[in-house]
Design an enzyme around this catalytic site. Structure first.
Site, short mmCIF file in Angstrom:
data_model
loop_
_atom_site.label_atom_id
_atom_site.label_comp_id
_atom_site.label_asym_id
_atom_site.label_seq_id
_atom_site.Cartn_x
_atom_site.Cartn_y
_atom_site.Cartn_z
N GLU A 66 1.08 -0.98 -0.12
CA GLU A 66 -0.56 0.08 0.25
C GLU A 66 0.94 1.31 0.29
OE1 GLU A 66 -1.61 2.79 0.09
OE2 GLU A 66 -1.93 2.95 2.61
N CYS A 89 -1.89 8.97 2.58
CA CYS A 89 -1.60 8.34 1.20
C CYS A 89 -2.87 8.31 0.47
CB CYS A 89 -0.88 6.77 0.97
SG CYS A 89 -2.31 5.49 1.78
#
Length: 336
Positions: free
Chosen positions: A105, A139
């Site tokens: 990720e 993110c």
């Protein structure tokens, strides 16, 4: 292994792995080890057997060596990492020697698109959440704001007012809207990206919220809004900001904004705002992102698969997809 500082990020990795019957070694970021250690303490209190949930804190200097050991150890069945794309690529290369399964990720450069049919106030509320949550250190934070030319002036004026109203300070105080960045290195990175961008003659600094006691102190960074017009040849268009800075762009057509939104090596999450249902489906399918939020500023939940395309990662967290990252398929065929 994990490089994240959000407790839900650790639990959706470790929770899925433990549910699949795996033991876990968590190597938290050197900047944020306390959450991981506290979760391990809660595991002990809950009756976890020894060795089920392990935490390996380390210094910044020792982190590369620790990562390499975990990637190359023959008893490690899978490597799950949350962090920068550059570090993720390094870990993938290190896992190649043992063909260790990887789940990544990684970074993001999320576009937020506001079409002319959008509910502007709803889009503004969502933009404040998508851009400035955790001081932009997410993110999936909205980095590039694309606003239709017909509502651009209205959107900029209202967004500027909201940014100027943000209160920066100690994150433990209820009155604070924007806390500090994780460390001085993070703050300097944001300063460098902004400086490299505003040095371009075509970039306009619309607003920078300096009305705070902490605006000149590291690792704080003042919430900032930049108008980049149609200039995509600037660092802020291509790099993950990871701070409270938003870059604004104006567009005229659907095809134009889809092209702009997809013009990045990242593909984690995108946001679109429109009242046109057909347009929402059309644009969502055309965007090269693992997640698309339609008229929403936050879509993460325990049941929604979280993950990206392109250089934003491999695999998914949460939902039933999350547990798949820690399982293997096996065929057993009996002859009768």
């Amino acid at each position: 292994s994990s490089g994240i500082n959000a407790e839900y990020g650790i639990t959706r990795k470790a929770g899925a792995a433990i549910a699949a019957g795996c033991s876990v070694i968590n190597a938290p970021s050197e900047d944020t080890p306390i959450v991981a250690l506290h979760l391990a303490k809660l595991g002990i209190e809950a009756g976890f057997p020894d060795g089920l949930l392990n935490v390996l804190p380390s210094s910044r200097e020792n982190k590369p060596a620790l990562g390499e050991i975990l990637c190359k150890h023959p008893d490690i069945a899978a490597m799950s990492f949350t962090g920068s794309t550059e570090v993720g690529k390094l870990l993938i290369r290190q896992c190649a020697d043992t063909v260790t399964r990887v789940h990544m990720e990684l970074g993001g450069n999320a576009p937020l698109i506001v079409f002319d049919s959008a509910d502007v106030d709803r889009a503004l509320n969502a933009t404040m959440m998508a851009k400035f949550k955790n001081a932009g250190q997410a993110c999936n934070a909205a980095n590039r704001l694309f606003v239709h030319s017909s509502i651009y002036s209205e959107f900029v004026e209202k967004l500027s007012q909201r940014i100027l109203a943000l209160r920066m300070g100690n994150g433990m105080e209820r009155k604070t809207d924007i806390g500090p960045l994780v460390n001085s290195k993070g703050s300097e990175k944001v300063r460098t990206i902004v400086k490299n961008t505003v040095d371009n003659a075509e970039i306009e600094l619309i607003v920078s919220n300096e009305n705070t006691d902490h605006s000149s102190e590291l690792p704080y960074y003042s919430p900032t809004l930049l108008s980049c017009n149609s200039n995509t040849n600037v660092s802020i268009f291509h790099e993950e900001i990871f701070g409270p800075v938003a870059a604004l762009y104006s567009f005229d057509t659907e095809d134009e904004v889809i092209h702009l939104a997809n013009s990045t090596r990242y593909g984690l999450q995108a946001y679109i705002f429109t009242r046109d249902l057909a347009q929402s489906w059309r644009v969502s399918e055309a965007l090269e992102y693992g997640m698309v939020a339609v008229n929403e500023g936050a879509i993460s939940s325990a049941c929604n698969p979280f993950g990206g395309w392109k250089e934003s990662g491999i695999g998914r967290e949460a939902g039933h997809f999350g547990i798949d990252e820690f399982t293997e398929n096996k065929l057993i065929c009996f002859g009768l």
